[in-house]
Enzyme design. Structure first.
Site, PDB file in Angstrom:
ATOM      1  N   SER A 150       0.752  -1.300  -0.170  1.00 49.53           N
ATOM      2  CA  SER A 150       0.035  -0.120  -0.176  1.00 49.53           C
ATOM      3  C   SER A 150       1.086   1.073  -0.127  1.00 49.53           C
ATOM      4  O   SER A 150       1.724   1.533  -0.846  1.00 49.53           O
ATOM      5  CB  SER A 150      -0.988  -0.148   1.156  1.00 49.53           C
ATOM      6  OG  SER A 150      -2.009   0.855   1.117  1.00 49.53           O
ATOM      7  N   GLU A 168     -13.573   7.927 -10.481  1.00 46.72           N
ATOM      8  CA  GLU A 168     -14.190   8.944 -11.494  1.00 46.72           C
ATOM      9  C   GLU A 168     -13.417   9.288 -12.631  1.00 46.72           C
ATOM     10  O   GLU A 168     -12.105   8.990 -12.626  1.00 46.72           O
ATOM     11  CB  GLU A 168     -14.566  10.155 -10.858  1.00 46.72           C
ATOM     12  CG  GLU A 168     -13.666  11.003  -9.983  1.00 46.72           C
ATOM     13  CD  GLU A 168     -14.243  12.377  -9.187  1.00 46.72           C
ATOM     14  OE1 GLU A 168     -13.465  13.356  -9.574  1.00 46.72           O
ATOM     15  OE2 GLU A 168     -14.853  11.784  -8.392  1.00 46.72           O
ATOM     16  N   HIS A 193      -3.956  -0.444  -4.299  1.00 47.96           N
ATOM     17  CA  HIS A 193      -5.657  -0.707  -4.287  1.00 47.96           C
ATOM     18  C   HIS A 193      -6.088  -0.474  -5.646  1.00 47.96           C
ATOM     19  O   HIS A 193      -7.113   0.164  -5.527  1.00 47.96           O
ATOM     20  CB  HIS A 193      -6.226  -0.057  -3.081  1.00 47.96           C
ATOM     21  CG  HIS A 193      -5.460  -0.206  -1.878  1.00 47.96           C
ATOM     22  ND1 HIS A 193      -5.471  -1.429  -0.953  1.00 47.96           N
ATOM     23  CD2 HIS A 193      -4.501   0.751  -0.975  1.00 47.96           C
ATOM     24  CE1 HIS A 193      -5.037  -1.073   0.292  1.00 47.96           C
ATOM     25  NE2 HIS A 193      -4.549  -0.097   0.264  1.00 47.96           N
TER      26      HIS A 193
END
Length: 291
Positions: A150, A168, A193
């Site tokens: 991460s 988006e 992720h």
């Protein structure tokens, strides 16, 4: 830092790191994990980390996390269960602690430094420009592995992504935020992720801002492993995405309309599954079989 001679296509891409050019390429590997790696089942990625460390110590660096103690207990348990005999904890709370000799001693003889998740800015603000950061680079130069999950993966590059809207379409004035990373690998942006948080738009936006940067998105329970020969290999249950912007012929990234959707022509996208590879010098992918 190592200076590359450029890709086979004549680009100036430099994707190695760790030492002045006179010292040659780093001898170690980077393991960039997209987060939420399996810790209870086959544990393929963490097993690979232990394999690469061999008989040498694994140093778990929890600098990015607000729950450092909990993460240390978890990773120590998993690494020991996978056969690691010497697991050490690097836990710096304040930057001035990076000058303390005890932390440098923890890195002596290390086969792997493993950065946990959290906030990558906590890592760079504590380590940037310190002797301890140099010592971690030295582990990598002399053949050790530096791994991170991460935020611990994003921090590896010279320029790191620290924010931006996911899920988006990218906007020409989108809030993509970048900052200096640890510089273990140059001219690379790492996002994690990736599919789970819909981050293709923000990685495209980041590459549009600076097409010399190769964008690498890594899914959860997946790793992009960069070998000493500068070949990237996908490992795990998800995909690794490579966004190459060198061939971009048009973008509206410089326009003033904040809500205008990003326009980007002739960008190249490669999607790698387990065993597939990508040559960071030539910019070419290769098929492979999972190990």
């Amino acid at each position: 830092m190592v200076e590359s001679k450029g890709g086979a296509d004549g680009s100036d891409r430099d994707l190695s790191a760790g030492a002045p050019a006179s010292r040659g390429r780093p001898g170690g590997a980077l393991v960039l994990i997209g987060g939420h790696e399996d810790k209870e089942g086959a544990r393929e990625i963490l097993r690979e980390v232990v394999r690469r460390a061999g008989a040498r110590p694994i140093v778990v660096a929890t600098l990015a996390s607000e729950v450092a103690g909990e993460l240390w207990v978890e990773y120590e348990r998993v690494f020991r269960a996978l056969g690691a005999g010497d697991v050490r904890h690097l836990d710096i709370v304040q930057r001035d602690q990076a000058r303390e000799a005890r932390w440098l001693e923890i890195l002596e003889g290390a086969g792997c430094v493993f950065f946990t998740g959290g906030d990558q800015l906590k890592i760079t603000s504590k380590l940037g420009g310190s002797r301890l950061a140099d010592a971690i680079c030295a582990v990598y130069r002399r053949g050790g592995t530096v791994a991170g999950t991460s935020a611990g993966a994003s921090v590896m590059s010279e320029t790191m992504l620290v924010g931006g809207a996911g899920e988006e379409s990218a906007k020409v004035r989108g809030a993509v935020r970048m900052a200096p990373g640890l510089g273990l690998v140059r001219d690379l942006l790492v996002d994690q992720h990736f599919a789970q948080r819909g981050r293709l738009g923000r990685l495209l936006g980041a590459v549009a801002h600076d097409p010399r940067l190769l964008g690498v998105g890594v899914d959860e329970d997946t790793a992009a492993v960069i070998e000493p020969d500068r070949r990237l290999r996908a490992l795990g249950t998800g995909a690794v995405y490579v966004v190459d912007g060198r061939s971009i012929s048009h973008t509206n990234i410089g326009e003033e309309e904040e809500d205008r959707v990003l326009s980007l022509f002739d960008v190249r996208l490669h999607v790698l599954s387990a065993g597939d590879s990508f040559d960071l010098e030539t910019g070419r992918p290769g098929c492979g079989q999972p190990r």
